[in-house]
Scaffold this active site. Structure first.
Site, PDB file in Angstrom:
ATOM      1  N   GLU A  42      56.534  34.021  32.283  1.00 31.14           N
ATOM      2  CA  GLU A  42      55.321  33.248  32.002  1.00 31.14           C
ATOM      3  C   GLU A  42      54.692  33.783  30.720  1.00 31.14           C
ATOM      4  O   GLU A  42      54.331  34.961  30.652  1.00 31.14           O
ATOM      5  CB  GLU A  42      54.332  33.385  33.166  1.00 31.14           C
ATOM      6  CG  GLU A  42      52.976  32.774  32.898  1.00 31.14           C
ATOM      7  CD  GLU A  42      51.936  33.192  33.924  1.00 31.14           C
ATOM      8  OE1 GLU A  42      50.748  33.285  33.555  1.00 31.14           O
ATOM      9  OE2 GLU A  42      52.304  33.445  35.091  1.00 31.14           O
ATOM     10  N   ARG A  46      47.014  33.111  25.600  1.00 28.72           N
ATOM     11  CA  ARG A  46      45.848  33.902  25.198  1.00 28.72           C
ATOM     12  C   ARG A  46      45.907  34.270  23.718  1.00 28.72           C
ATOM     13  O   ARG A  46      44.980  34.890  23.203  1.00 28.72           O
ATOM     14  CB  ARG A  46      45.779  35.205  26.014  1.00 28.72           C
ATOM     15  CG  ARG A  46      45.626  35.002  27.506  1.00 28.72           C
ATOM     16  CD  ARG A  46      45.660  36.347  28.219  1.00 28.72           C
ATOM     17  NE  ARG A  46      45.636  36.188  29.659  1.00 28.72           N
ATOM     18  CZ  ARG A  46      45.806  37.189  30.516  1.00 28.72           C
ATOM     19  NH1 ARG A  46      46.000  38.415  30.064  1.00 28.72           N
ATOM     20  NH2 ARG A  46      45.777  36.977  31.816  1.00 28.72           N
ATOM     21  N   THR A  69      47.836  30.953  31.817  1.00 23.59           N
ATOM     22  CA  THR A  69      46.450  30.916  31.328  1.00 23.59           C
ATOM     23  C   THR A  69      46.148  29.551  30.711  1.00 23.59           C
ATOM     24  O   THR A  69      45.446  29.452  29.698  1.00 23.59           O
ATOM     25  CB  THR A  69      46.166  32.047  30.305  1.00 23.59           C
ATOM     26  OG1 THR A  69      46.864  33.225  30.699  1.00 23.59           O
ATOM     27  CG2 THR A  69      44.670  32.377  30.293  1.00 23.59           C
ATOM     28  N   LYS A 129      48.769  30.164  42.991  1.00 24.50           N
ATOM     29  CA  LYS A 129      48.718  31.533  42.491  1.00 24.50           C
ATOM     30  C   LYS A 129      47.485  32.223  43.100  1.00 24.50           C
ATOM     31  O   LYS A 129      46.370  31.716  42.953  1.00 24.50           O
ATOM     32  CB  LYS A 129      48.621  31.496  40.969  1.00 24.50           C
ATOM     33  CG  LYS A 129      48.198  32.775  40.287  1.00 24.50           C
ATOM     34  CD  LYS A 129      48.150  32.524  38.782  1.00 24.50           C
ATOM     35  CE  LYS A 129      47.381  33.586  38.034  1.00 24.50           C
ATOM     36  NZ  LYS A 129      47.430  33.364  36.576  1.00 24.50           N
TER      37      LYS A 129
END
Length: 213
Positions: A42, A46, A69, A129
Site C-alpha cells: 500500500e 501522503r 490514505t 481497516k
C-alpha cells in the site's frame, strides 16, 4: 475489473504500508519487497509524488500495488489511473466508496466503532481497516468488534510492529495486517534495501505460518 480484495491479495496476509518521499527509491523498493516475499503493498498518498511511486511500483510486476490514505473521490481516481488495484482510506467516506465501486476496484475504509462497522455493512462491504489498531486497544478491541459482525473481515493497521504481527494474524477475522516497519522512510533515505528485504522476509514467514488452511 470488478474483483474482491481477497482476489487482489491472492492469499497474502501482510500488507506493507509505504510512505515514499523520493520516487527514485520506488523501483528498488519494489524489488526488495518482492524479493522478501511480499505479494502486495500500500503506497500512501501522503507525499507529492505518490502517483509516480504507484506507477513505478506497479510496473515492477511482482507486487499488487494499492493506494492508501485516500481521503477524496478525486484522489481515488488519480490513484487508480496511476495503477492502484485497491484503495485504502483512514475513514469511511461514502463518495470514496462509490467512486471505487464505479472504477471496479476494492476499497478498504477505516473504522473504529460499531456504528462505522454498521455503515460499512450497509454499504455492502465485507472488509474494513481497523485504524488506528494499536491506539484503539489492539487485538482485544478487534475481537470485541468482530464478535457481533461475523461476516466482516479486518485489515488492522496503525502502530503495529513486527512483534505483534502473529497475534493479529491469529485472529480468525483478520484478512491481512498492515504495517510500516518492513520499509520505513528512514530505510529508504539510507538505501537499506537489504534490510527491507530481510524484514519483509521475516514478516512473510510469520504470515505463512499463521495462514488459514
Amino acid at each position: 475489473m470488478n474483483t474482491s480484495l481477497t482476489d487482489v491479495l491472492a492469499g497474502a496476509r501482510l500488507m506493507p504500508v509505504l510512505t515514499v518521499p523520493d520516487p527514485a527509491t520506488a523501483a528498488p523498493l519494489a524489488e526488495a519487497l518482492a524479493a522478501g516475499g511480499a505479494r502486495c503493498a500500500e503506497v500512501t498518498f501522503r507525499t507529492p509524488d505518490a502517483e509516480q511511486v504507484v506507477k513505478t511500483m506497479a510496473a515492477h510486476g511482482g507486487l499488487t500495488v494499492g493506494a492508501g490514505t485516500i481521503l477524496t473521490a478525486e484522489q481515488a481516481e488519480r490513484a487508480v489511473d496511476a495503477g492502484a488495484r485497491f484503495v485504502v482510506s483512514p475513514g469511511l467516506d461514502d463518495e470514496v466508496i462509490a467512486t471505487c465501486r464505479e472504477l471496479g476496484v476494492p476499497v478498504v475504509p477505516g473504522i473504529a466503532t460499531p456504528t462505522e462497522l454498521m455503515r460499512a455493512l450497509k454499504a455492502g462491504l465485507d472488509t474494513v481497516k481497523l485504524f488506528p489498531a494499536e491506539a484503539l486497544g489492539g487485538t482485544s478491541t478487534l475481537r470485541a468488534l468482530a464478535a457481533p459482525f461475523p461476516r466482516m473481515r479486518f485489515v488492522p493497521t496503525g502502530g503495529i510492529r513486527a512483534e505483534g504481527l502473529a497475534a493479529y494474524l491469529a485472529e480468525p477475522s483478520v484478512l491481512a495486517v498492515g504495517g510500516s516497519w518492513p520499509a520505513t522512510p528512514a530505510h529508504l533515505e539510507r538505501g537499506q534495501y537489504a534490510e527491507i528485504r530481510r524484514l519483509t522476509a521475516d514478516a512473510v514467514a510469520v504470515a505463512v505460518a499463521r495462514s488459514t488452511p
